[in-house]
Design a protein around this motif. Structure first.
Motif, PDB file in Angstrom:
ATOM      1  N   ARG A  11       0.959  -1.107  -0.219  1.00 56.02           N
ATOM      2  CA  ARG A  11       0.126  -0.091  -0.157  1.00 56.02           C
ATOM      3  C   ARG A  11       0.857   1.304  -0.213  1.00 56.02           C
ATOM      4  N   ASP A  36      -1.233   2.942  10.549  1.00 53.70           N
ATOM      5  CA  ASP A  36      -1.783   2.054   9.243  1.00 53.70           C
ATOM      6  C   ASP A  36      -1.770   3.605   8.827  1.00 53.70           C
ATOM      7  N   GLU A  38      -3.668   3.697   5.979  1.00 53.91           N
ATOM      8  CA  GLU A  38      -4.559   4.610   5.589  1.00 53.91           C
ATOM      9  C   GLU A  38      -5.182   5.684   5.502  1.00 53.91           C
ATOM     10  N   CYS A  42      -5.322   9.214   3.033  1.00 55.05           N
ATOM     11  CA  CYS A  42      -7.050  10.059   3.302  1.00 55.05           C
ATOM     12  C   CYS A  42      -6.241  11.614   3.655  1.00 55.05           C
TER      13      CYS A  42
END
Length: 251
Positions: A11, A36, A38, A42
């Protein structure tokens, strides 16, 4: 566990639509590695990208910006409170407003090249979105919110002090130096001396090239005089002399 770690690494390395630079590079630059990733994805995603990718609105950085704004306010207030033990509440409020102004945040974001890490639409990029003040200040606050959610208050504090308030003392000194009227007003009000009164006592020269002479009084006492090409400039010079009169030049 190995599968999860592999997915996280993948990722970080994945090409994100609308971004010019990668997550790993950003993490190295700020000195913080997300558990994390993500959250970082974001934080760096502008709402314009959803029109090109079809993602839902909640996946952009707007909610993190809301959180980061509050975290930033808290951390800057904490630093000002600790660093200015004798300052009054009103003075601290003005200092905080200076420290977290949109212009300051956008400048800090530009310094770390934040725009190049963001996912924004191609049309937004063509119109200068990667350097737009509103986009940069929101993204910087979103990054703070993401760090807070990922690691708590301490890594957010480290980030803020390293990248946002690193030159805070110098900025505040420069602001004081250029706004003597505000400094004088704050002092006389805080000491119940009344309000400073400015009066033009003389004007020299032709209309297109006048020189103004101003004096400032507090109570019945004249505390400063100033000369300038405009009334405003002369008042600032008079206030500067008054600030020195009260021993506040370096305060």
């Amino acid at each position: 566990m190995l599968t999860l770690r592999w997915l996280v690494r993948r990722r970080r390395k994945a090409k994100r639509p609308g971004a010019e630079r990668g997550l790993e590079e950003f993490e190295r630059m700020i000195g913080y590695r997300f558990r994390d990733p993500e959250l970082l994805v974001c934080a760096l995603k502008h709402r314009s990208i959803i029109f090109e990718t079809g993602e839902r609105r909640g996946a952009t950085n707007e909610r993190l910006e809301f959180l980061g704004d509050a975290v930033l306010d808290l951390l800057v207030a904490e630093q000002l409170y600790q660093d200015n033990p004798t300052s009054r509440e009103g003075h601290l409020t003005r200092l905080k407003s200076l420290a977290v102004s949109g212009r300051q945040l956008a400048n800090k974001a530009r310094r770390i090249g934040l725009g190049s890490y963001m996912q924004i639409s191609s049309s937004e990029a063509r119109s200068g979105g990667r350097n737009r003040r509103s986009i940069l200040e929101d993204a910087l606050e979103a990054v703070i919110g993401a760090i807070f959610l990922d690691g708590g208050l301490e890594p957010a504090r480290v980030f803020v002090r390293r990248f946002i308030t690193d030159d805070l003392d110098g900025r505040l000194i420069r602001e004081k130096e250029k706004n003597y009227k505000s400094l004088l007003l704050e002092y006389v009000q805080g000491n119940a001396l009344g309000l400073p009164r400015y009066r033009v006592v003389a004007e020299d020269g032709p209309d297109h090239e006048k020189t103004f002479h101003v004096e400032v009084s507090v109570g019945e006492k004249k505390v400063g005089t100033g000369v300038g090409r405009s009334k405003k400039q002369a008042e600032q010079q008079a206030a500067r002399e008054a600030v020195a009169h009260y021993g506040l030049r370096n305060g």
